[in-house]
Structures are given as structure tokens and as C-alpha cells.
Design a protein around this motif. Structure first.
Motif, PDB file in Angstrom:
ATOM      1  N   ALA A 142      -3.968  -0.436  -0.536  1.00 51.30           N
ATOM      2  CA  ALA A 142      -4.222   0.744   0.302  1.00 51.30           C
ATOM      3  C   ALA A 142      -5.654   0.735   0.816  1.00 51.30           C
ATOM      4  O   ALA A 142      -5.909   1.029   1.998  1.00 51.30           O
TER       5      ALA A 142
ATOM      6  N   SER B 178       0.817  -1.217   0.000  1.00 52.19           N
ATOM      7  CA  SER B 178       0.000   0.000   0.000  1.00 52.19           C
ATOM      8  C   SER B 178       0.849   1.266   0.000  1.00 52.19           C
ATOM      9  O   SER B 178       0.351   2.332  -0.376  1.00 52.19           O
TER      10      SER B 178
ATOM     11  N   ASN C 270      -1.428  -1.591  -5.843  1.00 56.16           N
ATOM     12  CA  ASN C 270      -1.078  -0.639  -4.793  1.00 56.16           C
ATOM     13  C   ASN C 270      -2.310   0.096  -4.285  1.00 56.16           C
ATOM     14  O   ASN C 270      -2.456   0.337  -3.085  1.00 56.16           O
ATOM     15  N   TYR C 271      -3.267   0.414  -5.184  1.00 59.79           N
ATOM     16  CA  TYR C 271      -4.508   1.049  -4.757  1.00 59.79           C
ATOM     17  C   TYR C 271      -5.380   0.080  -3.960  1.00 59.79           C
ATOM     18  O   TYR C 271      -5.976   0.450  -2.945  1.00 59.79           O
TER      19      TYR C 271
ATOM     20  N   ALA D  21      -3.910  -2.324 -10.609  1.00 58.98           N
ATOM     21  CA  ALA D  21      -3.413  -1.368  -9.615  1.00 58.98           C
ATOM     22  C   ALA D  21      -3.476  -1.990  -8.229  1.00 58.98           C
ATOM     23  O   ALA D  21      -4.342  -1.646  -7.414  1.00 58.98           O
TER      24      ALA D  21
ATOM     25  N   ASN E 116      -1.193   6.523  -2.680  1.00 59.82           N
ATOM     26  CA  ASN E 116      -2.209   5.479  -2.843  1.00 59.82           C
ATOM     27  C   ASN E 116      -3.406   5.726  -1.936  1.00 59.82           C
ATOM     28  O   ASN E 116      -4.563   5.590  -2.359  1.00 59.82           O
TER      29      ASN E 116
ATOM     30  N   THR F 282       4.827   2.240  -5.058  1.00 64.05           N
ATOM     31  CA  THR F 282       4.309   2.726  -6.328  1.00 64.05           C
ATOM     32  C   THR F 282       3.854   1.545  -7.180  1.00 64.05           C
ATOM     33  O   THR F 282       4.124   0.386  -6.853  1.00 64.05           O
TER      34      THR F 282
ATOM     35  N   TYR G 228      -5.373   8.770  -3.158  1.00 66.67           N
ATOM     36  CA  TYR G 228      -6.186   8.464  -4.333  1.00 66.67           C
ATOM     37  C   TYR G 228      -7.447   7.706  -3.933  1.00 66.67           C
ATOM     38  O   TYR G 228      -8.546   8.015  -4.420  1.00 66.67           O
TER      39      TYR G 228
END
Length: 281
Positions: free
Chosen positions: A251, A43, A247-248, A245, A64, A46, A67
Motif C-alpha cells: 500500500a 495493497s 499488504n502495508y 505485513a 491498508n 488483507t 493505516y
């Protein structure tokens, strides 16, 4: 004459056994905690570093989380989950404690049959009854409403069963003393039984809240309105839109995990304090 084996262990043997158990416990704890650490690590990474083998991110970023909170209505999803989970937990504990007390202490015809019928629902899972339950909710006009999500989630046979068994373990002398003082059933339940139920109610509060916080199938079935989505439905839709994604998604998963961890820490202390003050062993 044969010598009987000693039932006592030496200090070195006891130390060795403790070291073995501590090692096993440490390995199990690491196996449980490591996925959470890995989720938290991704999380902060990048998109390019999301699948890097290092646990610590090379260049940590809060982008993250920013966003997820700003570009996606995730705060709305969390507010919905918090409202649904808290409402179900409070209402379920109130009614389940009354049902458990009635099944444990009150004598009336068909009491055992009613308890058996309630207990038998533990054998039925949600996917088995989800179609007739959906038809009932639709006939009552509760589709795409908070009531449609909350009301079917209130009943839980496990909570009634656990509270009934707990109330059976309480000494009857406490209730008899209250009856001598002129207290009725409601007064006994409210002033005597509920204060003694703090440990078991705190434990059930954690179970009920987590079960509804992580609920996915029923909220997905009964609420198609995006304004009523809970966090699990939101993150599933988020995954379908941003499949690459990670990482998103990690998070968002980290944000979801924080309230449950805080709730567990709060109620864990309350359970221990309640046990100490009530004198129950």
C-alpha cells in the motif's frame, strides 16, 4: 539469366510482420505492467490473503492505505520527497541550462577542458564519493538539514551534457538575429534559448524528479532526523518494522508510485505539445 529477388513484400507478409511485432510489444508491456498490477492487488488484500495466487483480491479493503496514512508519518515523508525533488529539479534545470548554453555557444579559454571535466564525472558513481561528500557536508554544518539533501543533488553531468548537445543543434541564425536587435547573452538565453528548450527541459524534469523521488542512499546518509526522511528511507524503515505485513508495504509503495505516474503523464503531453508548437523535428 537469374531473376533478382523482389525488394517488395506482399500484403500478407507485411500483416504477418506487424502481428509479430505487436505480439512482442504486448508481451513486453505485460511484463512491465504486471508487477505494478500485482503490487496494487496486494495493497487491497488483507494480511491473510496477501500471498494468494489470485490477482483480484477476494475482499478488497482500503484499510491498508488508511493505516499507512494515519498510523505512520508517511504524509510527512511524501512532503519531504516532494519538496526535495521539486527544488532540485527547478534549480538544476535553471543552472544546467545556463551551463549547457555557455558550453555550446560562448567561446572562452578552456571551454572544451571544462566540458571534458564535467563529462568525466559520469564515470564516478555516488558510492565512490559518498564518504568525502559526507565530510564536506558535515564541515559546512548541513547534516540533518534540507540543504544537505538538496545541494549535493543539484549537479548532474548528464543534464549539462544533454542540454549542450541540444543547444548545438539549434540554428545560429536565431541568435544572430537577436544580436542584431541589440540583445546580449542573458537576453538571448532568457528570451530565445529557454522558450526553444521546452521539450528537452520537460524530459529532463521527469528524469530529475524521478531520480530524486527514488533517492535512498544519500538521504539515508545525510539525514538521521526522522522529520527529514524521504519516502524511500521511510518505506525501508517501514519494511524493517513490519517485515511480515506485505499488504502495508505494498500500500505504501502504491501511494509512492502515484505521483510519479501523474507527473509522467503531465510532462509527456507537454513534451509533445512543445515539439508541435516549436516546429522542431
Amino acid at each position: 539469366m537469374t531473376k533478382k529477388p523482389s525488394l517488395y513484400f506482399s500484403a500478407s507478409q507485411v500483416t504477418m510482420v506487424r502481428l509479430v511485432w505487436m505480439t512482442v510489444a504486448a508481451i513486453l508491456a505485460l511484463m512491465i505492467i504486471f508487477p505494478l498490477l500485482w503490487m496494487t492487488s496486494i495493497s487491497f488484500k488483507t494480511a491473510q490473503d496477501a500471498f494468494s495466487p489470485t490477482l483480484l483480491p477476494a475482499s478488497p479493503t482500503f484499510g491498508n492505505f488508511t493505516y499507512v496514512i494515519t498510523e505512520v508519518p508517511f504524509v510527512r515523508y511524501m512532503a519531504n520527497s516532494l519538496f526535495v525533488s521539486a527544488t532540485v529539479t527547478v534549480v538544476a534545470l535553471f543552472f544546467h541550462s545556463m551551463a549547457g548554453y555557455a558550453l555550446a555557444r560562448l567561446r572562452f579559454p578552456g571551454r572544451e577542458l571544462i566540458f571534458l571535466a564535467i563529462f568525466s564525472t559520469l564515470l564516478v558513481s555516488l558510492p565512490v564519493i559518498i564518504v568525502p561528500l559526507f565530510i564536506i557536508v558535515r564541515a559546512m554544518g548541513m547534516l540533518n538539514t534540507y540543504a544537505g539533501i538538496i545541494v549535493p543533488s543539484i549537479f548532474n553531468a548528464f543534464g549539462i551534457f544533454l542540454l549542450r548537445q541540444y543547444y548545438l543543434s539549434l540554428p545560429r541564425e536565431i541568435e544572430e538575429a537577436a544580436v542584431i536587435d541589440g540583445a546580449g547573452y542573458w537576453r538571448i538565453y532568457w528570451s530565445v534559448i529557454l522558450p526553444l528548450s521546452k521539450p528537452i527541459l520537460a524530459a529532463l524534469a521527469i528524469l530529475f524528479f524521478l531520480a530524486n523521488w527514488n533517492a535512498f542512499l544519500w538521504p539515508l546518509t545525510v539525514a538521521s532526523d526522522q522529520d527529514l526522511w524521504v519516502v524511500q528511507v521511510g518505506i525501508a524503515n517501514f519494511k524493517s518494522e513490519y517485515s511480515a505485513a506485505w499488504n502495508y508495504m505494498m500500500a505504501a509503495s502504491t501511494i509512492i508510485a502515484i505521483p510519479t505516474l501523474v507527473l509522467f503523464l503531465i510532462f509527456q503531453r507537454q513534451i509533445m505539445d512543445s515539439i508541435k508548437t516549436s516546429g522542431l523535428k
